[in-house]
Motif scaffolding. Structure first.
Motif, PDB file in Angstrom:
ATOM      1  N   ALA A 115       0.832  -1.197   0.000  1.00 15.87           N
ATOM      2  CA  ALA A 115       0.000   0.000   0.000  1.00 15.87           C
ATOM      3  C   ALA A 115       0.867   1.247   0.000  1.00 15.87           C
ATOM      4  N   PHE A 116       0.317   2.336  -0.505  1.00 11.13           N
ATOM      5  CA  PHE A 116       1.027   3.588  -0.718  1.00 11.13           C
ATOM      6  C   PHE A 116       1.849   4.060   0.493  1.00 11.13           C
TER       7      PHE A 116
ATOM      8  N   LEU B   6      -4.607   5.028 -10.027  1.00  4.36           N
ATOM      9  CA  LEU B   6      -5.082   4.215 -11.139  1.00  4.36           C
ATOM     10  C   LEU B   6      -5.822   2.997 -10.592  1.00  4.36           C
ATOM     11  N   GLY B   7      -6.480   2.292 -11.458  1.00  3.67           N
ATOM     12  CA  GLY B   7      -7.138   1.062 -11.023  1.00  3.67           C
ATOM     13  C   GLY B   7      -8.498   1.311 -10.402  1.00  3.67           C
ATOM     14  N   ASP B   8      -9.177   0.231 -10.086  1.00 11.24           N
ATOM     15  CA  ASP B   8     -10.551   0.271  -9.586  1.00 11.24           C
ATOM     16  C   ASP B   8     -10.604  -0.330  -8.186  1.00 11.24           C
ATOM     17  N   GLY B   9     -10.380   0.500  -7.189  1.00 14.22           N
ATOM     18  CA  GLY B   9     -10.394   0.017  -5.818  1.00 14.22           C
ATOM     19  C   GLY B   9     -11.749  -0.495  -5.387  1.00 14.22           C
ATOM     20  N   GLU B  10     -12.811   0.129  -5.868  1.00 16.09           N
ATOM     21  CA  GLU B  10     -14.155  -0.305  -5.494  1.00 16.09           C
ATOM     22  C   GLU B  10     -14.420  -1.720  -5.990  1.00 16.09           C
ATOM     23  N   ALA B  11     -14.011  -2.016  -7.215  1.00 11.51           N
ATOM     24  CA  ALA B  11     -14.213  -3.365  -7.744  1.00 11.51           C
ATOM     25  C   ALA B  11     -13.380  -4.384  -6.977  1.00 11.51           C
ATOM     26  N   SER B  12     -12.161  -4.019  -6.606  1.00 13.11           N
ATOM     27  CA  SER B  12     -11.316  -4.930  -5.836  1.00 13.11           C
ATOM     28  C   SER B  12     -11.938  -5.243  -4.477  1.00 13.11           C
TER      29      SER B  12
ATOM     30  N   GLY C  47      -7.859 -10.451  12.479  1.00 14.79           N
ATOM     31  CA  GLY C  47      -8.878  -9.452  12.786  1.00 14.79           C
ATOM     32  C   GLY C  47      -8.507  -8.041  12.377  1.00 14.79           C
ATOM     33  N   VAL C  48      -7.227  -7.712  12.421  1.00 16.38           N
ATOM     34  CA  VAL C  48      -6.765  -6.387  12.037  1.00 16.38           C
ATOM     35  C   VAL C  48      -6.011  -6.510  10.722  1.00 16.38           C
ATOM     36  N   GLU C  49      -6.372  -5.692   9.741  1.00 19.29           N
ATOM     37  CA  GLU C  49      -5.784  -5.838   8.417  1.00 19.29           C
ATOM     38  C   GLU C  49      -5.098  -4.547   7.963  1.00 19.29           C
ATOM     39  N   PRO C  50      -3.985  -4.195   8.573  1.00 17.58           N
ATOM     40  CA  PRO C  50      -3.309  -2.966   8.144  1.00 17.58           C
ATOM     41  C   PRO C  50      -2.777  -3.035   6.716  1.00 17.58           C
ATOM     42  N   LEU C  51      -2.558  -4.261   6.198  1.00 10.14           N
ATOM     43  CA  LEU C  51      -2.041  -4.371   4.837  1.00 10.14           C
ATOM     44  C   LEU C  51      -3.052  -3.912   3.795  1.00 10.14           C
ATOM     45  N   ASN C  52      -4.345  -3.941   4.133  1.00  6.17           N
ATOM     46  CA  ASN C  52      -5.378  -3.506   3.202  1.00  6.17           C
ATOM     47  C   ASN C  52      -6.026  -2.177   3.589  1.00  6.17           C
ATOM     48  N   ARG C  53      -5.873  -1.780   4.827  1.00  6.01           N
ATOM     49  CA  ARG C  53      -6.600  -0.612   5.313  1.00  6.01           C
ATOM     50  C   ARG C  53      -6.343   0.638   4.478  1.00  6.01           C
ATOM     51  N   TRP C  54      -5.103   0.815   4.015  1.00  7.52           N
ATOM     52  CA  TRP C  54      -4.749   2.033   3.295  1.00  7.52           C
ATOM     53  C   TRP C  54      -4.602   1.810   1.791  1.00  7.52           C
TER      54      TRP C  54
ATOM     55  N   GLU D  93      -5.698   1.835  -1.937  1.00  9.70           N
ATOM     56  CA  GLU D  93      -6.659   2.637  -2.673  1.00  9.70           C
ATOM     57  C   GLU D  93      -7.128   1.977  -3.959  1.00  9.70           C
ATOM     58  N   THR D  94      -6.365   1.033  -4.500  1.00  7.32           N
ATOM     59  CA  THR D  94      -6.678   0.533  -5.841  1.00  7.32           C
ATOM     60  C   THR D  94      -6.735  -0.983  -5.945  1.00  7.32           C
ATOM     61  N   GLU D  95      -6.441  -1.704  -4.886  1.00  7.32           N
ATOM     62  CA  GLU D  95      -6.436  -3.161  -4.942  1.00  7.32           C
ATOM     63  C   GLU D  95      -6.672  -3.729  -3.550  1.00  7.32           C
ATOM     64  N   VAL D  96      -6.780  -5.057  -3.484  1.00  6.68           N
ATOM     65  CA  VAL D  96      -6.888  -5.770  -2.208  1.00  6.68           C
ATOM     66  C   VAL D  96      -5.874  -6.900  -2.219  1.00  6.68           C
ATOM     67  N   ALA D  97      -5.215  -7.106  -1.086  1.00  7.38           N
ATOM     68  CA  ALA D  97      -4.239  -8.185  -0.956  1.00  7.38           C
ATOM     69  C   ALA D  97      -4.815  -9.308  -0.097  1.00  7.38           C
TER      70      ALA D  97
END
Length: 229
Positions: free
Chosen positions: A48-49, A82-88, A106-113, A115-119
């Protein structure tokens, strides 16, 4: 001539045992060359950024990053999302509704921030994730550390083109170092590319040179070779 650098982080600047930034990065052998490197350094990662931004800050180098596998590009005050964060995020929700987990607890800091994808953690079921991504017009990229659900027209190479334009450098002038399939487009774009010894098959095939050393050892070896005396 010392070239500008495009450096991956995970698997390339990390140590093999702890998936952490190799402490030797702060050894003068590597830290000093990065601080004194006369050409731009771009950190290009699937993270993430905020992650590469923070690393640039603590390395005390200008903040020039490609994050989220090309989903976010930043340099010298120019930010491109870029990319479609909502679709991800919709894919992630459907994946969980099907009874699967993103795998981070339970806590997902890798995805919290992001903007364009999900891990999704690498030990989670891959096939249903790819199926759901395809249904939403997205793809899944395996970075070796996570499955990244992302837009198919976004990659690190396109992100590097944006950063290079912002700082007035031709992308072909860069040397890139990486370790996984999400580095392939960068390798194909730049003048020279190196895959560290722990690289996956895709990166090995795309790189101009496969290094004998793995992880940060490989990166250190390249920096020592490229640095002008």
């Amino acid at each position: 001539m010392t070239p500008p650098l495009a450096l991956d982080i995970d698997g390339t600047l990390t140590d093999p045992e702890h998936d952490r930034i190799d402490p030797r990065l702060f050894d003068p052998r590597l830290f000093d060359p990065l601080l004194e490197w006369p050409e731009p350094i771009v950190l290009a990662t699937g993270k993430a950024f905020p992650y590469p931004v923070a690393l640039c800050h603590y390395l005390d180098i200008p903040i020039r990053v490609v994050a989220e596998n090309g989903g976010v590009a930043f340099a010298d005050g120019v930010t491109e999302i870029l990319g479609d964060g909502e679709a991800s995020r919709a894919v992630a929700q459907a994946y969980q509704d099907a009874g699967h987990s993103l795998g981070w607890g339970g806590v997902e800091p890798l995805n919290r921030w992001r903007e364009t994808e999900v891990a999704v953690q690498i030990d989670q079921p891959e096939a249903p994730l790819r199926e759901l991504a395809a249904e939403h017009g997205l793809e899944v990229v395996d970075s070796g550390y996570a499955y990244h659900v992302k837009s198919p027209d976004v990659d690190k190479g396109k992100g590097l083109e944006i950063v290079a334009a912002a700082i007035g450098v031709e992308p072909e002038d860069f040397v890139a170092i990486g370790d996984s399939e999400n580095d392939v487009e960068t390798f194909e774009l730049v003048d020279r590319s190196f895959a560290v010894a722990n690289a996956d098959d895709a990166a090995r095939s795309a790189a101009d040179e496969l290094l004998d050393d793995a992880h940060a050892d490989g990166t250190l070896a390249v920096l020592e070779r490229l640095r002008e005396p």
